[in-house]
Design a protein around this motif. Structure first.
Motif, PDB file in Angstrom:
ATOM      1  N   LYS A  56      62.358  46.000  39.056  1.00  0.00           N
ATOM      2  CA  LYS A  56      63.750  46.473  39.044  1.00  0.00           C
ATOM      3  C   LYS A  56      63.828  47.799  39.789  1.00  0.00           C
ATOM      4  O   LYS A  56      63.199  48.768  39.418  1.00  0.00           O
ATOM      5  N   SER A  57      64.615  47.817  40.853  1.00  0.00           N
ATOM      6  CA  SER A  57      64.737  48.992  41.716  1.00  0.00           C
ATOM      7  C   SER A  57      65.960  49.830  41.340  1.00  0.00           C
ATOM      8  O   SER A  57      66.701  49.490  40.421  1.00  0.00           O
ATOM      9  N   ALA A  58      66.150  50.889  42.093  1.00  0.00           N
ATOM     10  CA  ALA A  58      67.335  51.732  41.888  1.00  0.00           C
ATOM     11  C   ALA A  58      68.605  50.924  42.162  1.00  0.00           C
ATOM     12  O   ALA A  58      69.615  51.099  41.488  1.00  0.00           O
ATOM     13  N   SER A  59      68.541  50.018  43.147  1.00  0.00           N
ATOM     14  CA  SER A  59      69.731  49.212  43.448  1.00  0.00           C
ATOM     15  C   SER A  59      70.048  48.257  42.290  1.00  0.00           C
ATOM     16  O   SER A  59      71.204  47.916  42.061  1.00  0.00           O
ATOM     17  N   TYR A  60      69.023  47.838  41.550  1.00  0.00           N
ATOM     18  CA  TYR A  60      69.241  47.016  40.349  1.00  0.00           C
ATOM     19  C   TYR A  60      70.061  47.811  39.335  1.00  0.00           C
ATOM     20  O   TYR A  60      71.042  47.315  38.785  1.00  0.00           O
ATOM     21  N   ALA A  61      69.652  49.053  39.090  1.00  0.00           N
ATOM     22  CA  ALA A  61      70.356  49.901  38.112  1.00  0.00           C
ATOM     23  C   ALA A  61      71.796  50.144  38.547  1.00  0.00           C
ATOM     24  O   ALA A  61      72.722  50.091  37.723  1.00  0.00           O
ATOM     25  N   THR A  62      71.988  50.373  39.830  1.00  0.00           N
ATOM     26  CA  THR A  62      73.345  50.583  40.357  1.00  0.00           C
ATOM     27  C   THR A  62      74.183  49.326  40.165  1.00  0.00           C
ATOM     28  O   THR A  62      75.319  49.397  39.688  1.00  0.00           O
ATOM     29  N   ALA A  63      73.615  48.176  40.530  1.00  0.00           N
ATOM     30  CA  ALA A  63      74.346  46.913  40.397  1.00  0.00           C
ATOM     31  C   ALA A  63      74.717  46.648  38.940  1.00  0.00           C
ATOM     32  O   ALA A  63      75.837  46.230  38.640  1.00  0.00           O
ATOM     33  N   ARG A  64      73.783  46.914  38.051  1.00  0.00           N
ATOM     34  CA  ARG A  64      74.053  46.687  36.630  1.00  0.00           C
ATOM     35  C   ARG A  64      75.222  47.539  36.144  1.00  0.00           C
ATOM     36  O   ARG A  64      76.135  47.042  35.494  1.00  0.00           O
ATOM     37  N   LYS A  65      75.219  48.820  36.521  1.00  0.00           N
ATOM     38  CA  LYS A  65      76.302  49.724  36.098  1.00  0.00           C
ATOM     39  C   LYS A  65      77.637  49.316  36.723  1.00  0.00           C
ATOM     40  O   LYS A  65      78.655  49.220  36.034  1.00  0.00           O
TER      41      LYS A  65
END
Length: 85
Positions: free
Chosen positions: A46-55
């Motif tokens: 899980k990358s930073a873009s994963y965290a962004t997408a989730r939020k």
């Protein structure tokens, strides 16, 4: 009459996001589906873009951000994860 938040929760994206994981295909059509996929079916890395997408997808499901923004964030995370079809 539905409140705006309810309408936002069921907004279908203009274009589906198609994913492929282990020879299985997945079609994501809305921020709600994206949130469910991010939580239950996302690959281990899980990358930073994963965290962004989730939020962003959670916010879109609540009607806080536009659904197009959620789709773009989800697609970017899928591309980075190597699962975008």
């Amino acid at each position: 009459m539905a409140c705006p938040t309810e309408d936002a929760m069921i907004t279908i994206w203009d274009a589906n996001v198609e994913l492929k994981i282990d020879d299985r295909f997945h079609v994501i059509r809305s921020a709600r589906e994206a949130v469910a996929f991010l939580m239950k079916s996302w690959p281990e890395t899980k990358s930073a873009s994963y965290a962004t997408a989730r939020k962003v997808c959670l916010d879109a499901a609540k009607g806080i951000v536009p659904s197009a923004e959620a789709r773009a964030a989800f697609e970017a995370a899928a591309k980075e994860a190597g699962i975008l079809r």
